[in-house]
Design a protein around this motif. Sequence first.
Motif, mmCIF file in Angstrom:
data_model
loop_
_atom_site.group_PDB
_atom_site.id
_atom_site.type_symbol
_atom_site.label_atom_id
_atom_site.label_comp_id
_atom_site.label_asym_id
_atom_site.label_seq_id
_atom_site.Cartn_x
_atom_site.Cartn_y
_atom_site.Cartn_z
ATOM 1 N N MET A 24 0.825 -1.204 0.000
ATOM 2 C CA MET A 24 0.000 0.000 0.000
ATOM 3 C C MET A 24 0.859 1.254 0.000
ATOM 4 S SD MET A 24 -3.065 -0.963 -0.299
ATOM 5 C CE MET A 24 -3.740 0.684 -0.110
ATOM 6 N N ILE A 25 1.962 1.236 0.748
ATOM 7 C CA ILE A 25 2.867 2.391 0.762
ATOM 8 C C ILE A 25 3.485 2.605 -0.610
ATOM 9 C CG2 ILE A 25 5.028 3.268 1.699
ATOM 10 C CD1 ILE A 25 4.299 1.950 4.348
ATOM 11 N N LEU A 27 2.365 1.600 -3.547
ATOM 12 C CA LEU A 27 1.345 2.049 -4.498
ATOM 13 C C LEU A 27 1.005 3.525 -4.286
ATOM 14 C CD1 LEU A 27 -1.117 -0.992 -4.587
ATOM 15 C CD2 LEU A 27 0.476 -0.265 -6.370
ATOM 16 N N SER A 28 0.932 3.959 -3.044
ATOM 17 C CA SER A 28 0.623 5.367 -2.757
ATOM 18 C C SER A 28 1.723 6.282 -3.277
ATOM 19 C CB SER A 28 0.434 5.565 -1.249
ATOM 20 O OG SER A 28 -0.619 4.767 -0.761
ATOM 21 N N VAL A 29 2.974 5.887 -3.056
ATOM 22 C CA VAL A 29 4.098 6.710 -3.526
ATOM 23 C C VAL A 29 4.111 6.775 -5.049
ATOM 24 C CG1 VAL A 29 6.609 6.869 -3.623
ATOM 25 C CG2 VAL A 29 5.489 6.293 -1.462
ATOM 26 N N THR A 31 1.596 6.417 -7.058
ATOM 27 C CA THR A 31 0.451 7.224 -7.496
ATOM 28 C C THR A 31 0.765 8.712 -7.402
ATOM 29 O OG1 THR A 31 -1.094 5.508 -6.757
ATOM 30 C CG2 THR A 31 -1.981 7.721 -7.076
ATOM 31 N N LEU A 32 1.405 9.126 -6.303
ATOM 32 C CA LEU A 32 1.758 10.545 -6.148
ATOM 33 C C LEU A 32 2.798 10.973 -7.180
ATOM 34 C CD1 LEU A 32 1.937 10.877 -2.252
ATOM 35 C CD2 LEU A 32 0.195 11.802 -3.786
ATOM 36 N N GLY A 36 0.482 12.825 -9.412
ATOM 37 C CA GLY A 36 0.404 13.814 -8.341
ATOM 38 C C GLY A 36 -0.167 15.145 -8.787
ATOM 39 N N ILE A 43 -6.141 15.927 -3.522
ATOM 40 C CA ILE A 43 -5.297 15.845 -2.323
ATOM 41 C C ILE A 43 -5.552 17.034 -1.410
ATOM 42 C CG2 ILE A 43 -2.917 15.827 -1.500
ATOM 43 C CD1 ILE A 43 -2.164 14.396 -4.113
ATOM 44 N N LEU A 191 -9.587 -2.410 -0.135
ATOM 45 C CA LEU A 191 -8.365 -2.828 0.548
ATOM 46 C C LEU A 191 -8.379 -4.330 0.797
ATOM 47 C CD1 LEU A 191 -8.043 0.019 3.209
ATOM 48 C CD2 LEU A 191 -6.795 -0.204 1.053
ATOM 49 N N ARG A 195 -5.306 -6.200 6.742
ATOM 50 C CA ARG A 195 -4.985 -4.784 6.896
ATOM 51 C C ARG A 195 -4.926 -4.358 8.369
ATOM 52 N NH1 ARG A 195 -10.211 -4.626 4.287
ATOM 53 N NH2 ARG A 195 -11.896 -3.996 5.702
#
Length: 362
Positions: A24-25, A27-29, A31-32, A36, A43, A191, A195
């Motif tokens: 998840m971390i 994928l989030s990075v 995505t940004l 972004g 955001i 999710l 988790r």
Amino acid sequence: MFKVFSDWYKRKFSDPDAATLLVMILLSVLTLIIWGNMLAPVIVAVVLAYLLDWPVERLSRLGVARTLGTSVVVLLFISLCTLIMLVLAPIIFKQGTNLLKETPQIWAQSQQWVMMLPERYPGIIDGGQLQQMWQSTNDKIVALGQQLITASFSSLVNIAAVLIYFILVPLMIFFMLKDKRELLDNVSKLLPRERRLIKQVGSEMNTQIVNYIRGKVIEIIIVGTATTVAFAVMDLRYAVLLGVLVGLSVLIPYIGAAVVTIPVAIVALFQWGLTPDFWYLMIVYGVIQTLDGNLLVPLLFSEAVSLHPVYIIIAVLFFGGIWGFWGVFFAIPLATLVKAVGNAWSEQSQINNQRIKSGLEG
């Protein structure tokens, strides 16, 4: 070496919850990094909705309907922003414009004072090297000014985007607050089931960041108001502009206070010279900074983010280097996230080690 890395990976990520948190971390990075700029309004809306959720929740507990409470909070927020734009922004803009007009004069007086140093200290300072250094500084400042002018003209093209922000962001904030539970349920369905650590990190982040943001808002208001009043009473020019800068500087611990001291000292020095008035102002300014660091911050953040100053400075430099202004702005929350993730993985690693030890003993 491979065995060492393999053992470390198994110790940290053998549990599905830990692996899910890592995925998840990442994928989030990604995505940004990739989307972004496109997702920037979303955001911004998420961050503001997160900040405004606290008063909405308080109104809900008092029996106010969620839709009505959301409408009241969003309208008050928009009204406050409009009031600031109509009252405070023109004063800051006017003082900032006047300061920019006087900057060449301040720079010329500074050059005159610097060029007198070889005469005062002939055996220590070389006039030729000093002249060369000053000329190089002038060239860099001219180049920087040209870049700022170019950036200003290019930013005019983005006026339409700014107007879209003023329309879309409030709408998204309203619906995010009003339909908070429904949106969270929809996200939860996407999710993975494993988790537990994500919930643990989210719970720790929520507690600490709410306290941090609440404390920072109060600190900005107190420090900015106290500094503005003190500067105005002492008849310092551009008191409101400098007071607002000092207030906003608390967003960047340690570094912000050091940086904002420079314009305060330059304006005071240009206005009064090395007179008692200059030293009185710097003493008052130093007292405000001391009270902020040793009294206000411990009172406001006793239950908030507990990060060592070295980690805070590293976070400001690291995230600022990656994402510029917004990286600096969110450096401490991001550092808190890193700390929460590290704590979750460390706890999980200890649990795994205990399980392995129990299995061996059995």
